[in-house]
Design a protein around this motif. Structure first.
Motif, mmCIF file in Angstrom:
data_model
loop_
_atom_site.group_PDB
_atom_site.id
_atom_site.type_symbol
_atom_site.label_atom_id
_atom_site.label_comp_id
_atom_site.label_asym_id
_atom_site.label_seq_id
_atom_site.Cartn_x
_atom_site.Cartn_y
_atom_site.Cartn_z
ATOM 1 N N TYR A 146 14.459 -51.991 38.311
ATOM 2 C CA TYR A 146 13.725 -51.528 39.658
ATOM 3 C C TYR A 146 11.987 -50.720 39.541
ATOM 4 C CZ TYR A 146 18.730 -52.929 41.414
ATOM 5 O OH TYR A 146 19.742 -53.175 42.165
ATOM 6 N N GLY A 148 8.566 -50.222 40.452
ATOM 7 C CA GLY A 148 7.888 -50.775 41.506
ATOM 8 C C GLY A 148 8.217 -48.997 42.525
ATOM 9 N N ALA A 149 7.341 -50.018 43.909
ATOM 10 C CA ALA A 149 7.990 -49.086 44.924
ATOM 11 C C ALA A 149 8.618 -48.649 46.483
ATOM 12 C CB ALA A 149 6.383 -49.447 45.914
ATOM 13 N N ARG A 154 15.670 -50.664 47.330
ATOM 14 C CA ARG A 154 16.183 -52.215 46.922
ATOM 15 C C ARG A 154 17.519 -52.064 46.310
ATOM 16 N NH1 ARG A 154 13.485 -55.361 49.991
ATOM 17 N NH2 ARG A 154 10.782 -55.064 49.543
ATOM 18 N N LEU A 234 12.319 -55.609 39.370
ATOM 19 C CA LEU A 234 11.487 -55.352 39.958
ATOM 20 C C LEU A 234 11.911 -54.832 41.611
ATOM 21 C CD1 LEU A 234 8.137 -58.105 39.694
ATOM 22 C CD2 LEU A 234 8.751 -55.296 38.583
ATOM 23 N N PRO A 236 9.852 -54.734 44.855
ATOM 24 C CA PRO A 236 8.653 -54.545 45.774
ATOM 25 C C PRO A 236 8.871 -53.340 46.901
ATOM 26 C CG PRO A 236 10.487 -56.729 45.582
ATOM 27 C CD PRO A 236 10.850 -56.003 44.459
ATOM 28 N N LYS A 237 7.621 -53.356 47.539
ATOM 29 C CA LYS A 237 7.350 -52.601 48.420
ATOM 30 C C LYS A 237 8.079 -53.602 49.714
ATOM 31 C CE LYS A 237 3.914 -50.748 51.330
ATOM 32 N NZ LYS A 237 1.925 -50.217 51.483
#
Length: 354
Positions: A146, A148-149, A154, A234, A236-237
């Protein structure tokens, strides 16, 4: 453009927080409320009699519209720093962390270390080259998972049973620096993103304070573990249009989404209110606040399209023969209410999924 906050009594407090030759200057970068926990821990540790460092400056996001857009307010971190008496000329809010005016001011402070916690801006190489011992980041996941943003959101959306927090060196590649320390936690199946974020940043601040001596003496770099990029995932936003629920999906997917998107952007569903007496139909948008997976999946034949009420919850039939219990909802412009209050407000009208 470089912005600084103006404070009338800044000069009166400058001497108490400005860098001194005896202590190592540390710069903190953070913006939302969860970052305040980390800043508070740093300020407390720096005030200890045997502390070897001090918080020499704060970097945060520029003031933005809050309270539903009515007011332009400083970030929670900036507000907290001002309330603690930090002088306004040591609180920086550049539009970008690569702004030359900001970088010049940062160099003047001669930081030995920068610490980031949900700052929200990309740090360019010319920033990363300034602090003597580099920049370390508190990241709320077990890296390399994880990156990312939105790591917490997530992870909850995926329904993970374990997550954690990592303290890692910052490099140009996203969340890819060597990990100094980490701590794992079991994930309760009812916990929501804001609560988990708060927990992980609180525990992350403890990791940071514990590891600061090794970071300052340089030994952290030798013991830090490089990440295995082949295992990276990842985070993501989140986009606002992800908020909508589709009841064609199974209940566990929707339940995890509700937990993950709690706070922002929230989760929404459209329903149809049917009045059999008048024949009127009204479309209604509901914000889904709290859910659980229904253990009983008995739905009467022909009623899969309708929402039923059972023991304090609205029951939505979902894909795969599953069902979701909605315990708390919110109508546009209203406060959140429990399912019983909402159902009573229908006064016998039917509710149909859309």
């Amino acid at each position: 453009m470089l912005r600084r906050f103006i404070c009338v009594n800044a000069s009166a407090t400058l001497s108490s927080v400005a860098p001194s030759p005896r202590k190592k200057p540390l710069i903190f970068l953070g913006s939302p409320q969860v970052s305040v926990t980390v800043l508070e821990a740093l300020l407390d540790a720096s005030s200890a009699p045997n502390s070897s460092f001090e918080v020499a400056g704060i970097v945060t996001q520029p003031p933005a519209r809050r309270d539903r857009g009515r007011k332009v307010l400083p970030s929670p971190v900036a507000q907290y720093a001002l309330e603690k008496g930090l002088p306004s000329d040591l609180i920086f809010s550049p539009e970008k962390a690569g702004d030359e005016a900001f970088l010049s001011s940062l160099r003047d402070l001669q930081p030995e270390l920068c610490v980031t916690a949900a700052y929200g801006n990309i740090l360019p190489t010319k920033f990363l080259n300034i602090p003597v011992h580099g920049t370390v980041n508190i990241h709320p996941s077990l890296l390399p998972l994880y990156r990312g943003a939105a790591p917490v959101q997530r992870a909850l959306q995926d329904g993970v049973e374990e997550t954690g927090v990592s303290l890692a060196f910052t490099v140009r590649k996203l969340d890819a620096g060597a990990v100094i320390a980490s701590k794992s936690f079991q994930v309760d199946d009812q916990i929501k993103a804001p609560e988990l974020l708060s927990l992980l940043f609180s525990e992350g601040s403890k990791l940071l304070i514990r590891e600061l001596p090794s970071i300052f003496d340089g030994s952290a770099k030798s013991k830090a573990v490089p990440q295995d990029d082949s295992k990276a995932t990842l985070a993501p936003k989140i986009a606002p249009d992800e908020a909508w629920l589709s009841f064609d999906q199974e209940a566990f997917i929707l339940h995890n989404k509700v937990r993950a998107f709690a706070g922002w952007p929230g989760t929404r569903a459209k329903v149809l209110v049917l009045d059999d007496k008048s024949g009127q139909q009204n479309e209604l948008e509901l914000k889904i606040i709290t859910t659980r997976i229904c253990q009983s999946t008995e739905v009467l034949n022909g009623e899969q399209d309708y929402v039923t009420f059972k023991k304090g919850s609205l029951v939505f039939s979902c894909g795969g023969g599953t069902a979701l219990e909605v315990l708390e909802v919110q109508l546009p412009g209203k406060k959140a209410i429990d399912a019983t209050a909402f159902w009573n407000g229908l006064r016998g009208q039917k509710l149909k999924k859309l």
